[in-house]
Design a protein around this motif. Structure first.
Motif: not given
Length: 229
Positions: A131-155
């Protein structure tokens, strides 16, 4: 059903003599592939030690741990390091993203550490799946907690691991965001065939899990399986 993880009479003791702490007491457990399993229990029940031993981050004092048929507890440190990089994914409560890297770079980090070719297209596709299409270039500080956890799951999923261990993955999130993340973990099982083990105190996780192991004083106190609707 194929067995993804098996603990056979696993004991973990810290220290010696009268001050020794017995975190696990001859624990027997079997978790199955392509399922979501929850490991629950109060503080001090042995949940964290279960994860540490099951994932090869700590060695049991006695007993054996088998992951996808391989005896993790007998491996040398170099073998364990390679196993964790290639066959195991991790999701933590604190996200553990590198703040100077973009979402895409964080997702590709396991491949980079293992010396494998980094495929930006693959990373963006994985981010879109969570669910993070279009946020590939965002850094963690630019993402909400839920979005950061989504990055962690993708990783965690980018290496197509045999098993993903999630340690209190919803603990730092509000109720609604936690439900979204839990749904994503559930979807990773049903849509992508992942095997997920969630260590948690959250009863909402148990409600969505295929199997629930409840620990008490380092022992398996209860095991239940979800009845399909």
């Amino acid at each position: 059903m194929d067995t993804a993880l098996e603990l056979d009479h696993v004991t973990r003791t810290y220290g010696r003599g009268p001050h020794a702490v017995h975190a696990l007491h001859g624990l027997n457990a079997r978790l199955y592939a392509h399922s979501l399993s929850a490991v629950m229990g109060p503080s001090g029940s042995g949940k964290s030690t279960f994860l540490q031993c099951a994932a090869g981050l700590d060695r049991p004092t006695s007993g054996t741990v088998r992951l996808a048929g391989r005896e993790v507890s007998a491996m040398r440190e170099r073998e364990l390091t390679r196993l964790r990089r290639e066959r195991i994914g991790f999701v933590f409560q604190s996200f553990n993203l590198l703040p100077t890297l973009t979402a895409q770079e964080n997702v590709l980090l396991p491949l980079r550490l293992d010396g494998k070719r980094r495929d930006p297209v693959r990373a963006r596709r994985m981010l879109a799946r969570v669910g993070l299409e279009g946020r590939a270039d965002a850094r963690p500080g630019e993402l909400s907690g839920g979005q950061q956890q989504r990055v962690a799951i993708a990783r965690a999923l980018i290496t197509e691991p045999d098993i993903v261990f999630a340690d209190e993955p919803t603990g730092a999130l509000d109720k609604d965001t936690a439900a979204d993340v839990l749904g994503l973990l559930r979807e990773s099982v049903s849509a992508y065939g992942a095997t997920v083990v969630v260590v948690t105190h959250d009863p909402a996780v148990a409600a969505r899990a295929d199997r629930v192991l409840r620990l008490a004083d380092g022992r398996l106190a209860e095991e239940t399986a979800r009845v399909p609707a």
